[in-house]
Enzyme design. Structure first.
Site, PDB file in Angstrom:
ATOM      1  N   TYR A  79       8.582  19.775  -0.766  1.00 12.00           N
ATOM      2  CA  TYR A  79       9.054  18.645   0.057  1.00 12.00           C
ATOM      3  C   TYR A  79      10.528  18.796   0.427  1.00 12.00           C
ATOM      4  CZ  TYR A  79       4.878  16.592  -2.174  1.00 12.00           C
ATOM      5  OH  TYR A  79       3.610  16.368  -2.662  1.00 12.00           O
ATOM      6  N   HIS A 140       1.728  23.183  -8.445  1.00 11.35           N
ATOM      7  CA  HIS A 140       1.363  22.370  -7.276  1.00 11.35           C
ATOM      8  C   HIS A 140      -0.092  22.584  -6.829  1.00 11.35           C
ATOM      9  CE1 HIS A 140       3.299  20.300  -3.558  1.00 11.35           C
ATOM     10  NE2 HIS A 140       2.054  19.950  -3.669  1.00 11.35           N
TER      11      HIS A 140
HETATM   12  N1  LIG Z   1      -0.171  17.459  -5.014  1.00 12.72           N
HETATM   13  C1  LIG Z   1      -0.452  17.598  -3.734  1.00 12.72           C
HETATM   14  O1  LIG Z   1      -0.980  18.645  -3.280  1.00 12.72           O
HETATM   15  C2  LIG Z   1      -0.134  16.468  -2.787  1.00 12.72           C
HETATM   16  C3  LIG Z   1      -0.652  16.483  -1.475  1.00 12.72           C
HETATM   17  C4  LIG Z   1      -0.357  15.395  -0.643  1.00 12.72           C
HETATM   18  C5  LIG Z   1       0.415  14.360  -1.108  1.00 12.72           C
HETATM   19  N2  LIG Z   1       0.941  14.378  -2.378  1.00 12.72           N
HETATM   20  C6  LIG Z   1       1.804  13.289  -2.879  1.00 12.72           C
HETATM   21  O2  LIG Z   1       1.117  12.060  -2.705  1.00 12.72           O
HETATM   22  C7  LIG Z   1       1.912  11.151  -1.960  1.00 12.72           C
HETATM   23  C8  LIG Z   1       1.016  10.212  -1.167  1.00 12.72           C
HETATM   24  O3  LIG Z   1       0.308  10.922  -0.168  1.00 12.72           O
HETATM   25  P1  LIG Z   1       0.645  10.738   1.392  1.00 12.72           P
HETATM   26  O4  LIG Z   1       2.074  10.384   1.507  1.00 12.72           O
HETATM   27  O5  LIG Z   1       0.176  11.958   2.085  1.00 12.72           O
HETATM   28  O6  LIG Z   1      -0.337   9.597   1.851  1.00 12.72           O
HETATM   29  P2  LIG Z   1      -0.707   8.083   1.401  1.00 12.72           P
HETATM   30  O7  LIG Z   1       0.224   7.532   0.408  1.00 12.72           O
HETATM   31  O8  LIG Z   1      -2.162   8.109   1.093  1.00 12.72           O
HETATM   32  O9  LIG Z   1      -0.586   7.328   2.775  1.00 12.72           O
HETATM   33  C9  LIG Z   1       0.590   7.211   3.474  1.00 12.72           C
HETATM   34  C10 LIG Z   1       0.247   6.483   4.781  1.00 12.72           C
HETATM   35  O10 LIG Z   1      -0.277   5.190   4.464  1.00 12.72           O
HETATM   36  C11 LIG Z   1       0.493   4.194   5.112  1.00 12.72           C
HETATM   37  N3  LIG Z   1       0.594   3.054   4.194  1.00 12.72           N
HETATM   38  C12 LIG Z   1       1.179   3.036   2.975  1.00 12.72           C
HETATM   39  N4  LIG Z   1       1.062   1.834   2.414  1.00 12.72           N
HETATM   40  C13 LIG Z   1       0.395   1.055   3.302  1.00 12.72           C
HETATM   41  C14 LIG Z   1      -0.005  -0.296   3.294  1.00 12.72           C
HETATM   42  N5  LIG Z   1       0.238  -1.105   2.257  1.00 12.72           N
HETATM   43  N6  LIG Z   1      -0.665  -0.785   4.392  1.00 12.72           N
HETATM   44  C15 LIG Z   1      -0.921   0.013   5.446  1.00 12.72           C
HETATM   45  N7  LIG Z   1      -0.563   1.309   5.512  1.00 12.72           N
HETATM   46  C16 LIG Z   1       0.096   1.843   4.442  1.00 12.72           C
HETATM   47  C17 LIG Z   1       1.839   4.828   5.392  1.00 12.72           C
HETATM   48  O11 LIG Z   1       2.405   4.268   6.551  1.00 12.72           O
HETATM   49  P3  LIG Z   1       3.768   3.385   6.495  1.00 12.72           P
HETATM   50  O12 LIG Z   1       4.842   4.341   6.083  1.00 12.72           O
HETATM   51  O13 LIG Z   1       3.899   2.870   7.868  1.00 12.72           O
HETATM   52  O14 LIG Z   1       3.525   2.299   5.489  1.00 12.72           O
HETATM   53  C18 LIG Z   1       1.460   6.287   5.644  1.00 12.72           C
HETATM   54  O15 LIG Z   1       1.031   6.461   6.984  1.00 12.72           O
HETATM   55  C19 LIG Z   1       2.801  12.064  -1.127  1.00 12.72           C
HETATM   56  O16 LIG Z   1       3.910  11.390  -0.558  1.00 12.72           O
HETATM   57  C20 LIG Z   1       3.147  13.113  -2.132  1.00 12.72           C
HETATM   58  O17 LIG Z   1       4.170  12.665  -2.990  1.00 12.72           O
HETATM   59  C21 LIG Z   1       0.649  15.408  -3.224  1.00 12.72           C
END
Ligand SMILES: NC(=O)c1ccc[n+]([C@@H]2O[C@H](COP(=O)([O-])OP(=O)(O)OC[C@H]3O[C@@H](n4cnc5c(N)ncnc54)[C@H](OP(=O)(O)O)[C@@H]3O)[C@@H](O)[C@H]2O)c1
Length: 292
Positions: A79, A140
């Protein structure tokens, strides 16, 4: 700040009340605790809030999350924002010990080809975060070779022995990859972080982790949800006076998953942490569990 400290009789689950925010903690297999809910950060501190955006060092998303009570923060070498996380924690003036910082090392050749490279990149993470130690460090994603995963793991173990990393775990590991590691490692992985959301819970992986005393952690609880599933959740949420996103997170934490929702929007960040004051009916939990 610290109001109550209740053991609710559930194995390994502690509820802490800090200010007006409840947080639930799980006990890991090494005896240390992890907040059941944290914030994802993969687009934080970046230009246009985009994953590949230039690092701006702007801590606004983290500042609002910390103000709302988030103490667990998930970052990764990939990141490029580890230093932004450390900066936000320092700016908060909240004791470092209240935070739980997770980072991750990728298994691409450029990061792990030699032991020296692994060592170097873990040290880089520690230097970038700059908070004396890292609470949890993950591989990861698995290398295709179990032996290579184990080689990286053994180096992570040396950082635990030195006290620079408190706990180590993995991400995106399947059952067989976890089994190999469990069999050969000196330190057992405390947690496996993988994609999980209604429609793709990965129930057998969740069950495998729990059976092996490894905490399952869901990422992308929201991002990949399909429209039809979301409509059902919106309808379900009405009777609880909650949002579809709160229904998902409440379901996941109730299943024993750690969650790390990410939002750039303060209202959404608030909704995502305000999930501990209601209980889904058994029928609704079953409906969510069987969403495919
Ligand atoms: N280990 C791995 O391989 C891996 C892979 C992917 C992700 N991750 C980790 O997991 C975290 C979460 O995954 P992600 O960021 O991809 O996706 P996520 O948390 O599933 O979703 C983020 C999306 O949801 C929206 N959102 C969040 N809260 C909301 C709510 N209360 N109501 C409506 N919409 C909402 C956000 O928009 P807004 O900003 O407009 O609220 C954004 O578009 C990452 O940031 C990262 O730290 C790890």
């Amino acid at each position: 700040m610290f109001a109550t400290y209740d053991m609710l009789g559930l194995t390994g689950i502690i509820y802490l009340r800090k200010g007006c925010v409840y947080m639930k903690y799980l006990t890991m297999n090494n005896g240390l605790t992890i907040p059941i809910l944290g914030t994802g950060t993969n687009t934080f501190g970046k230009e246009n809030g985009s994953f590949n955006g230039k690092i701006t060092y702007d801590t606004k998303e983290l500042r609002s999350a910390i103000e709302l009570g988030y103490r667990s923060i998930d970052t990764a070498i990939y990141y490029r924002n580890e230093a932004v996380i450390g900066k936000a924690v320092k700016e908060s003036n909240i004791d470092r010990s209240e935070f739980f910082i997770t980072s991750k090392i990728p298994t691409d050749k450029e990061y792990i080809e030699t032991n020296e490279l692994v060592q170097h990149h873990v040290e880089q993470s520690l230097n970038a975060i700059d908070l004396d130690y890292i609470d949890l460090y993950l591989i990861h994603f698995p290398h295709e070779s179990n032996e290579e995963n184990l080689r990286v793991w053994r180096i992570l173990e040396t950082f635990v022995e030195k006290g620079l990393i408190k706990s180590i775990g993995v991400s995106n590991f399947k059952e067989d990859q976890l089994s190999y590691l469990i069999k050969h490692a000196k330190i057992k992985p405390v947690l496996n972080q993988f994609q999980s959301y209604p429609g793709k819970h990965q129930q057998s992986l969740i069950d495998f982790c729990k059976a092996n005393d490894i905490i399952p952690e869901a990422y992308q609880s929201f991002a990949k949800l399909d429209a039809k599933t979301k409509d059902i959740l919106i309808e379900m949420a009405k009777s609880y006076k909650k949002t579809w996103s709160q229904i998902i997170l409440n379901y996941q934490v109730n299943e024993g998953l750690v969650v790390i929702p990410k939002s750039h929007n303060k209202q959404h960040q608030f909704e995502n942490i305000d999930i501990f004051d209601f209980e889904l009916t058994k029928k609704d939990r079953e409906t969510i569990k069987h969403m495919n």
